[in-house]
Design an enzyme around this catalytic site. Structure first.
Site, short mmCIF file in Angstrom:
data_model
loop_
_atom_site.label_atom_id
_atom_site.label_comp_id
_atom_site.label_asym_id
_atom_site.label_seq_id
_atom_site.Cartn_x
_atom_site.Cartn_y
_atom_site.Cartn_z
N ASN A 41 0.84 -1.20 0.00
CA ASN A 41 0.00 0.00 0.00
C ASN A 41 0.87 1.25 0.00
OD1 ASN A 41 0.88 -0.19 2.67
ND2 ASN A 41 -1.07 0.45 3.56
N ASP A 66 -10.55 1.66 6.16
CA ASP A 66 -9.28 0.94 6.29
C ASP A 66 -9.53 -0.56 6.36
OD1 ASP A 66 -7.09 2.64 6.14
OD2 ASP A 66 -7.25 3.28 8.21
#
Length: 531
Positions: free
Chosen positions: A335, A408
């Site tokens: 990420n 998230d």
């Protein structure tokens, strides 16, 4: 009632991923949790979501979206794909099960770890004073910076009092961990003195990000939750031997915070070996209190069971070491910030040359949105821009992101589903895939409700969740205890659910025991059963 939202989310995600599984996953409300949970509101109340979401307000609150059901839908899609993958590799898997309650527990897993750690740390937070901020021209906005220097520069440009700036940084920085952010009123008052254009200019000059909070619960349209692009091959994986569906699959993960590590966490629970790449000395998040067995409880919630390799990726030798790791792996997940992979020569095509058939997954903040100057891709900015912030709050209250890390967690789960679809495709075609997903694309998975859900109601000593459509007088319920009303309403044929007010009590409840495991903290067990 069946979890219809969860079923729709699972079906929609599987259609979008383009792989029709041969294993079906059933979804129910409670799973192994021995509580009568008839609907989304009851699950949020009993399994900690209403408690965590409500911390910023000082009272439990139901999310205005069916978050636990959406998580369960993604988990069901994962189980169907993982079961299909295992079956194609030799496992005798014919069915799978998950539940909305197990999904909810996974969603609060980090908060549960913090609440139940064996550390002598005392968790505390204060309600009120939270972002978003409001400007002179009535624009509500979210601010994001990951470093104290950016926080100081932004407020200094607006002329903030140094004491307010210093006092505000810790609760602001910790809002991801605590789901609350009691900021000094002086900072809110200062923001109200400026028009939004001046606020945005100060943010640009300070190197921080600001975004207006959308007032309508709009939903990203035309944005796939996860996209797959074929990579050079051919490639294959080892045959399944025993255990979970991903036995024999190796994943290399280079990721920080929540979204990226969640991908590896899910794949590890499904049986993969996960090799976590950390900088020399280890991930700094390991040392953030409270501690659990010598490591951060929040870090352990997502990273237990992963093998660690310390590699300095900014060096040529470190990048070669990563390529060597990936050459023996099936999946690479990261990420990183936009552009980093390309600058380092570690993009999908680069790594596929080292490992034909590789599944390469990038879990980003904003893809596929194309910003001239992209803001930081973090949970609360995505909630603000995607319409989630307007959907989660009670009727009559202004838009504000939940300080529970909704996107998230969901973003990591969606990316993991994409990885599983790519592995199924590789078994079928021999080709690897690039998997792209983001916090923003995952936000589109969350359905917006046509009408707001019924609020939780106060009793003399707590709160209750009532079935939707209940006509009970809230004032009446304040006259007696929660336990009294649960018994009384049950006798009248009304199923009321007590609202969890303490995650430690939830962890100690014997009716939830079968869904949890304990080491030096409590964490959810894998949320699927395969047969």
């Amino acid at each position: 009632m069946t979890p219809e939202v969860a079923d729709r989310v699972a079906a929609g995600l599987l259609r979008g991923l383009g792989e029709a599984p041969v294993v079906h996953c059933e979804i129910d409300w409670s799973g192994p949790v021995e509580l009568p949970l008839p609907d989304e509101t009851a699950v949020q109340a009993a399994c900690g979501i209403a408690h965590v979401h409500g911390r910023a307000a000082g009272r439990p609150q139901r999310l205005g979206i069916d978050y636990a059901s959406a998580l369960a839908g993604v988990l069901a899609a994962q189980a169907a794909l993982a079961g299909t993958l295992g079956r194609s590799r030799g496992a005798a898997i014919t069915s799978a099960r998950t539940s909305v309650a197990q999904a909810a527990l996974l969603g609060v897993g980090q908060y549960l770890a913090v609440a139940t750690t064996d550390d002598d740390w005392v968790e505390s937070w204060e309600p009120g004073g939270r972002p978003p901020f409001r400007t002179r021209d009535e624009v509500r906005f979210e601010l994001e910076t990951l470093h104290p220097e950016g926080w100081q520069r932004f407020w200094r440009r607006l002329g903030a009092d140094a004491a307010d700036v210093a006092a505000g940084w810790w609760p602001f920085q910790q809002r991801f961990a605590t789901a609350a952010a009691h900021l000094p009123e002086g900072l809110h008052a200062l923001a109200r003195r400026y028009p939004y254009a001046e606020i945005a200019r100060a943010a640009r000059e300070a190197g921080t990000s600001v975004l207006p909070v959308r007032a309508q619960p709009s939903q990203p349209v035309g944005v796939p939750a996860c996209s797959l692009r074929e990579l050079p091959g051919p490639g294959s994986s080892r045959r399944w031997q025993r255990g979970e569906p991903l036995d024999g699959i190796t994943v290399v993960e280079s990721a920080r915070r929540i979204q990226g590590p969640m991908v590896g966490h899910v794949l590890r629970m499904l049986g993969a070996e996960v090799v976590r790449v950390e900088p020399p000395g280890g991930d700094p998040m390991r040392g953030i209190p409270p501690m659990s067995g010598g490591c951060s409880a929040r870090f352990r919630a997502l990273n237990d069971g992963k093998r660690v390799e310390e590699i300095y990726l900014k060096s040529a030798a470190g990048r070669r070491a990563l390529l060597e790791l990936v050459a023996e792996a099936d999946v690479f997940v990261h990420n990183w910030a936009p552009g980093r992979a390309e600058r380092c020569g570690l993009d999908a095509d680069d790594l596929a040359a080292s490992r034909p058939g590789l599944v390469y997954a990038w879990s980003s903040g904003w893809a596929p949105l194309d910003w001239p100057e992209p803001p930081l891709g973090t949970d609360f900015l995505v909630q603000a821009h995607s319409g989630i912030a307007a959907a989660v709050q009670p009727p009559g209250e202004p838009s504000a992101p939940s300080l529970m890390t909704l996107t998230d967690v969901l973003g990591g789960l969606v990316c993991a589903a994409g990885v599983l679809a790519a592995l199924v495709r590789r078994e079928r075609t021999g080709r690897g895939s690039r998997v792209d997903s983001s916090l923003y694309s995952a936000a589109g998975v969350l359905p917006r409700r046509a009408r707001p859900p019924a609020p939780l109601v106060a009793t003399a000593d707590g709160h209750l969740a009532l079935p939707e459509g209940s006509a009970l007088d809230p004032a009446r319920l304040r006259r007696a205890t929660t336990e009294h009303w649960v018994r009384r309403l049950a006798a009248e044929g009304v199923r009321a659910t007590p609202v969890c007010a303490d995650l430690r009590e939830l962890a100690a409840d014997p009716r939830v025991k079968a869904a949890l495991q304990r080491s030096t903290h409590v964490s959810p067990l894998p949320p699927w059963e395969f047969a």
